[in-house]
Design a protein around this motif. Structure first.
Motif, PDB file in Angstrom:
ATOM      1  N   THR A 158      19.625  69.421  54.455  1.00  0.00           N
ATOM      2  CA  THR A 158      19.544  68.183  55.232  1.00  0.00           C
ATOM      3  C   THR A 158      19.950  67.045  54.318  1.00  0.00           C
ATOM      4  OG1 THR A 158      17.217  67.826  54.667  1.00  0.00           O
ATOM      5  CG2 THR A 158      17.681  69.036  56.714  1.00  0.00           C
ATOM      6  N   ILE A 159      20.370  65.965  54.936  1.00  0.00           N
ATOM      7  CA  ILE A 159      20.743  64.778  54.158  1.00  0.00           C
ATOM      8  C   ILE A 159      20.015  63.573  54.734  1.00  0.00           C
ATOM      9  CG2 ILE A 159      22.825  64.330  55.519  1.00  0.00           C
ATOM     10  CD1 ILE A 159      24.009  63.439  52.657  1.00  0.00           C
ATOM     11  N   ASN A 160      19.647  62.665  53.873  1.00  0.00           N
ATOM     12  CA  ASN A 160      18.998  61.420  54.271  1.00  0.00           C
ATOM     13  C   ASN A 160      19.866  60.736  55.327  1.00  0.00           C
ATOM     14  OD1 ASN A 160      18.527  58.495  54.185  1.00  0.00           O
ATOM     15  ND2 ASN A 160      17.067  58.984  52.576  1.00  0.00           N
ATOM     16  N   THR A 161      19.279  60.342  56.432  1.00  0.00           N
ATOM     17  CA  THR A 161      20.054  59.786  57.547  1.00  0.00           C
ATOM     18  C   THR A 161      20.660  58.419  57.249  1.00  0.00           C
ATOM     19  OG1 THR A 161      18.041  58.851  58.514  1.00  0.00           O
ATOM     20  CG2 THR A 161      18.749  61.040  59.294  1.00  0.00           C
ATOM     21  N   THR A 162      20.182  57.724  56.220  1.00  0.00           N
ATOM     22  CA  THR A 162      20.764  56.413  55.905  1.00  0.00           C
ATOM     23  C   THR A 162      21.915  56.510  54.909  1.00  0.00           C
ATOM     24  OG1 THR A 162      19.180  56.003  54.123  1.00  0.00           O
ATOM     25  CG2 THR A 162      18.575  55.239  56.345  1.00  0.00           C
ATOM     26  N   THR A 163      22.139  57.695  54.327  1.00  0.00           N
ATOM     27  CA  THR A 163      23.213  57.861  53.351  1.00  0.00           C
ATOM     28  C   THR A 163      24.568  57.890  54.047  1.00  0.00           C
ATOM     29  OG1 THR A 163      21.843  59.051  51.779  1.00  0.00           O
ATOM     30  CG2 THR A 163      24.199  59.422  51.616  1.00  0.00           C
ATOM     31  N   VAL A 164      25.511  57.143  53.511  1.00  0.00           N
ATOM     32  CA  VAL A 164      26.887  57.175  53.983  1.00  0.00           C
ATOM     33  C   VAL A 164      27.641  58.158  53.094  1.00  0.00           C
ATOM     34  CG1 VAL A 164      28.985  55.802  54.316  1.00  0.00           C
ATOM     35  CG2 VAL A 164      26.732  54.769  54.724  1.00  0.00           C
ATOM     36  N   TYR A 165      28.425  59.065  53.694  1.00  0.00           N
ATOM     37  CA  TYR A 165      29.152  60.048  52.887  1.00  0.00           C
ATOM     38  C   TYR A 165      30.438  60.473  53.590  1.00  0.00           C
ATOM     39  CZ  TYR A 165      26.982  63.455  56.015  1.00  0.00           C
ATOM     40  OH  TYR A 165      26.592  64.146  57.108  1.00  0.00           O
ATOM     41  N   ASP A 166      31.367  61.028  52.805  1.00  0.00           N
ATOM     42  CA  ASP A 166      32.644  61.504  53.323  1.00  0.00           C
ATOM     43  C   ASP A 166      32.667  63.031  53.511  1.00  0.00           C
ATOM     44  OD1 ASP A 166      33.728  58.907  53.147  1.00  0.00           O
ATOM     45  OD2 ASP A 166      34.217  59.237  51.031  1.00  0.00           O
ATOM     46  N   ARG A 167      32.086  63.740  52.561  1.00  0.00           N
ATOM     47  CA  ARG A 167      32.163  65.198  52.563  1.00  0.00           C
ATOM     48  C   ARG A 167      31.116  65.757  51.609  1.00  0.00           C
ATOM     49  NH1 ARG A 167      35.654  63.070  49.167  1.00  0.00           N
ATOM     50  NH2 ARG A 167      35.965  63.968  47.114  1.00  0.00           N
ATOM     51  N   PHE A 168      31.015  67.069  51.576  1.00  0.00           N
ATOM     52  CA  PHE A 168      30.145  67.764  50.628  1.00  0.00           C
ATOM     53  C   PHE A 168      31.005  68.585  49.679  1.00  0.00           C
ATOM     54  CE2 PHE A 168      27.619  67.326  54.517  1.00  0.00           C
ATOM     55  CZ  PHE A 168      26.519  66.661  54.018  1.00  0.00           C
ATOM     56  N   GLU A 169      30.647  68.617  48.426  1.00  0.00           N
ATOM     57  CA  GLU A 169      31.295  69.509  47.465  1.00  0.00           C
ATOM     58  C   GLU A 169      30.316  70.626  47.142  1.00  0.00           C
ATOM     59  OE1 GLU A 169      32.460  67.277  44.017  1.00  0.00           O
ATOM     60  OE2 GLU A 169      34.083  66.276  45.087  1.00  0.00           O
ATOM     61  N   ARG A 170      30.826  71.844  47.083  1.00  0.00           N
ATOM     62  CA  ARG A 170      29.985  72.998  46.789  1.00  0.00           C
ATOM     63  C   ARG A 170      30.573  73.726  45.589  1.00  0.00           C
ATOM     64  NH1 ARG A 170      31.328  71.713  51.543  1.00  0.00           N
ATOM     65  NH2 ARG A 170      33.118  73.067  51.579  1.00  0.00           N
ATOM     66  N   GLN A 171      29.704  74.265  44.758  1.00  0.00           N
ATOM     67  CA  GLN A 171      30.155  75.052  43.580  1.00  0.00           C
ATOM     68  C   GLN A 171      29.369  76.342  43.511  1.00  0.00           C
ATOM     69  OE1 GLN A 171      29.342  72.277  40.395  1.00  0.00           O
ATOM     70  NE2 GLN A 171      31.506  71.816  40.213  1.00  0.00           N
ATOM     71  N   TRP A 172      29.985  77.349  43.011  1.00  0.00           N
ATOM     72  CA  TRP A 172      29.304  78.620  42.758  1.00  0.00           C
ATOM     73  C   TRP A 172      29.994  79.361  41.647  1.00  0.00           C
ATOM     74  CZ3 TRP A 172      31.647  77.257  47.258  1.00  0.00           C
ATOM     75  CH2 TRP A 172      32.840  77.890  47.566  1.00  0.00           C
TER      76      TRP A 172
END
Length: 172
Positions: A158-172
């Motif tokens: 989940t992400i904080n609803t007030t955060t503005v963002y473009d995308r998520f980066e994932r690493q493994w």
């Protein structure tokens, strides 16, 4: 109209100019006016530090100029408004001339902003110096991770609803 361009003055300084008419050996009463030259701009305006709720900018004061104070304005990228800023609080006046950095509080996480610093001297304004920056987004909260087979893992967050963002980066 008659005029004369006075050169070689100090930026941002107040000058009183007196003009007297001369005819032969006789002189008129002097007429004078007081005016400030425009101040120079701040240089090297840049982001200094960033948090999820604040953005700090720093700059180099104008060289070879006299000034009274700074005006610092902030405009969110979405075109909203933000009150004028002074010494770390929202108010309706100007920032002290001795500062060379400024922390802007109470911002939205992950949002882009444009910061403008203008030098003020005796009613004159320099050209504005401008920089842009983003506050940090709030980290996600990983709520679940499941292994369904030998070649994949599914992760939920989940992400904080007030955060503005473009995308998520994932690493493994």
């Amino acid at each position: 109209m008659t005029s004369y361009n006075i050169t070689g003055l100090t930026a941002g300084k107040e000058y009183t100019v007196t003009v007297t008419v001369v005819s032969g050996v006789e002189k008129s009463e002097p007429s004078d006016t007081t005016e400030n030259t425009k101040p120079e701009v701040v240089t090297d305006l840049m982001k200094n530090s960033v948090t999820t709720e604040s953005l700090e900018v720093k700059w180099t004061p104008p060289a070879g100029t006299v000034w009274d104070n700074y005006e610092i304005d902030l405009v969110p990228d979405d075109g909203g408004t933000y009150p004028m800023l002074t010494n770390g609080v929202h108010c309706d006046s100007y920032c002290d001339y001795t500062i060379t950095s400024y922390n802007i509080p109470d911002l939205t996480a992950g949002k882009g902003y444009t910061v403008t610093v203008t030098v003020l001297s005796g009613g004159q304004r320099s050209q504005p110096s401008v920089t842009t920056g983003y506050t940090k987004p709030v980290a996600v909260n990983i709520t679940d991770a499941d292994t369904y087979n030998t070649t994949s893992i599914t992760v939920e967050w989940t992400i904080n609803t007030t955060t503005v963002y473009d995308r998520f980066e994932r690493q493994w």
